[in-house]
Design a protein around this motif. Structure first.
Motif, PDB file in Angstrom:
ATOM      1  N   ALA A  18       1.047  -1.192   0.115  1.00 46.41           N
ATOM      2  CA  ALA A  18       0.019   0.045  -0.161  1.00 46.41           C
ATOM      3  C   ALA A  18       0.857   1.311   0.003  1.00 46.41           C
ATOM      4  O   ALA A  18       0.434   2.202  -0.821  1.00 46.41           O
ATOM      5  CB  ALA A  18      -0.985  -0.029   1.207  1.00 46.41           C
ATOM      6  N   ALA A  19       1.907   1.180   0.842  1.00 48.13           N
ATOM      7  CA  ALA A  19       2.729   2.346   0.797  1.00 48.13           C
ATOM      8  C   ALA A  19       3.551   2.616  -0.354  1.00 48.13           C
ATOM      9  O   ALA A  19       3.621   3.827  -1.025  1.00 48.13           O
ATOM     10  CB  ALA A  19       4.018   2.193   1.989  1.00 48.13           C
ATOM     11  N   LEU A  20       3.930   1.652  -1.252  1.00 43.86           N
ATOM     12  CA  LEU A  20       4.530   1.636  -2.408  1.00 43.86           C
ATOM     13  C   LEU A  20       3.485   2.263  -3.741  1.00 43.86           C
ATOM     14  O   LEU A  20       3.611   2.968  -4.459  1.00 43.86           O
ATOM     15  CB  LEU A  20       5.052   0.292  -2.865  1.00 43.86           C
ATOM     16  N   GLU A  21       2.270   1.492  -3.376  1.00 39.79           N
ATOM     17  CA  GLU A  21       1.135   2.201  -4.509  1.00 39.79           C
ATOM     18  C   GLU A  21       0.628   3.392  -4.229  1.00 39.79           C
ATOM     19  O   GLU A  21       0.635   4.340  -5.357  1.00 39.79           O
ATOM     20  CB  GLU A  21      -0.283   1.244  -4.372  1.00 39.79           C
ATOM     21  N   ALA A  22       0.586   3.848  -2.815  1.00 39.52           N
ATOM     22  CA  ALA A  22       0.300   5.580  -2.851  1.00 39.52           C
ATOM     23  C   ALA A  22       1.468   6.226  -3.273  1.00 39.52           C
ATOM     24  O   ALA A  22       1.314   7.488  -4.031  1.00 39.52           O
ATOM     25  CB  ALA A  22       0.196   5.742  -1.336  1.00 39.52           C
ATOM     26  N   ALA A  23       2.775   5.958  -3.161  1.00 41.38           N
ATOM     27  CA  ALA A  23       3.718   6.595  -3.393  1.00 41.38           C
ATOM     28  C   ALA A  23       3.858   6.912  -4.975  1.00 41.38           C
ATOM     29  O   ALA A  23       3.939   7.725  -5.777  1.00 41.38           O
ATOM     30  CB  ALA A  23       5.229   6.238  -3.097  1.00 41.38           C
ATOM     31  N   GLY A  24       3.700   5.485  -5.946  1.00 40.84           N
ATOM     32  CA  GLY A  24       3.664   5.495  -7.114  1.00 40.84           C
ATOM     33  C   GLY A  24       2.565   6.515  -7.720  1.00 40.84           C
ATOM     34  O   GLY A  24       2.710   7.233  -8.555  1.00 40.84           O
ATOM     35  N   ALA A  25       1.148   6.323  -7.130  1.00 43.10           N
ATOM     36  CA  ALA A  25       0.116   6.982  -7.553  1.00 43.10           C
ATOM     37  C   ALA A  25       0.311   8.514  -7.179  1.00 43.10           C
ATOM     38  O   ALA A  25       0.236   9.577  -8.234  1.00 43.10           O
ATOM     39  CB  ALA A  25      -1.162   6.852  -6.953  1.00 43.10           C
ATOM     40  N   GLY A  26       0.980   8.952  -6.246  1.00 43.22           N
ATOM     41  CA  GLY A  26       1.399  10.360  -6.041  1.00 43.22           C
ATOM     42  C   GLY A  26       2.219  10.933  -6.873  1.00 43.22           C
ATOM     43  O   GLY A  26       2.521  12.304  -6.853  1.00 43.22           O
TER      44      GLY A  26
END
Length: 184
Positions: free
Chosen positions: A113-121
């Motif tokens: 989830a941390a990786l996905e949020a950073a990628g999307a951001g």
């Protein structure tokens, strides 16, 4: 309790021994991560240190979950943004692992989830990954909303050198906010 942090190149180098212990444990548990067992801790530490230039250049992003009680690395995950001009909207997820002593705490999901949020951001719209077919990781990715694309027979070997099929997944991320910075 655990904290999740994105590692700088210096933090990666400083954490190489902890990351090596995690990698040795995960390979010892049979995970197909590109290494054969038994994995020498010095080799594992050297491999982590070899990633520091890519982390410094933004070609690789690494997160670590640390146990608050003793500061050791309990889990990690990597994101490699595509370098090609026509692929800057996507990235590849790799090396998601959680120490055997820390499993069952939802760390894999939190790291992802941390990786996905950073990628999307940072403007990524598509993530891809592969994992051993039939593994607990395959079930975790499906439960986390990833879409199964298909299976490739004999794609990778486990730490004992036995070939296994690999399942490919993708996940579309929400569109970036206006002016989202480049990932790096």
């Amino acid at each position: 309790m655990y904290t999740i942090e994105r590692l700088t190149a210096d933090a990666l180098a400083d954490s190489a021994e902890h990351l090596a212990a995690l990698l040795v444990d995960t390979v010892g548990a049979g995970a197909s991560l590109g290494f054969l067992a038994p994995l020498d801790p010095a080799e594992a530490s050297g491999w982590w240190r070899s990633l520091a230039p890519d982390v410094a250049a933004g070609r690789l992003l690494v997160w670590a979950a640390r146990a608050e009680a003793d500061g050791r690395v309990a889990g990690t995950v990597q994101l490699r943004p595509a370098a090609s001009a026509n692929g800057r909207h996507r990235g590849e997820v790799a090396k998601l692992m959680v120490h055997r002593a820390d499993r069952g705490q939802r760390l894999a999901g939190r790291l992802l989830a941390a990786l996905e949020a950073a990628g999307a951001g940072h403007g990524l719209r598509l993530l891809v990954l592969d994992t051993e077919t039939g593994s607990p990781a395959e079930r975790m990715y499906a439960a986390a909303g990833w879409t199964r694309v298909g299976t490739v027979p004999d794609y990778a070997t486990d730490p004992a050198g036995v070939s296994h099929p690999t399942t490919l997944f993708f996940k579309a991320l929400p569109p970036p906010a206006d002016g989202a910075p480049a990932l790096g």
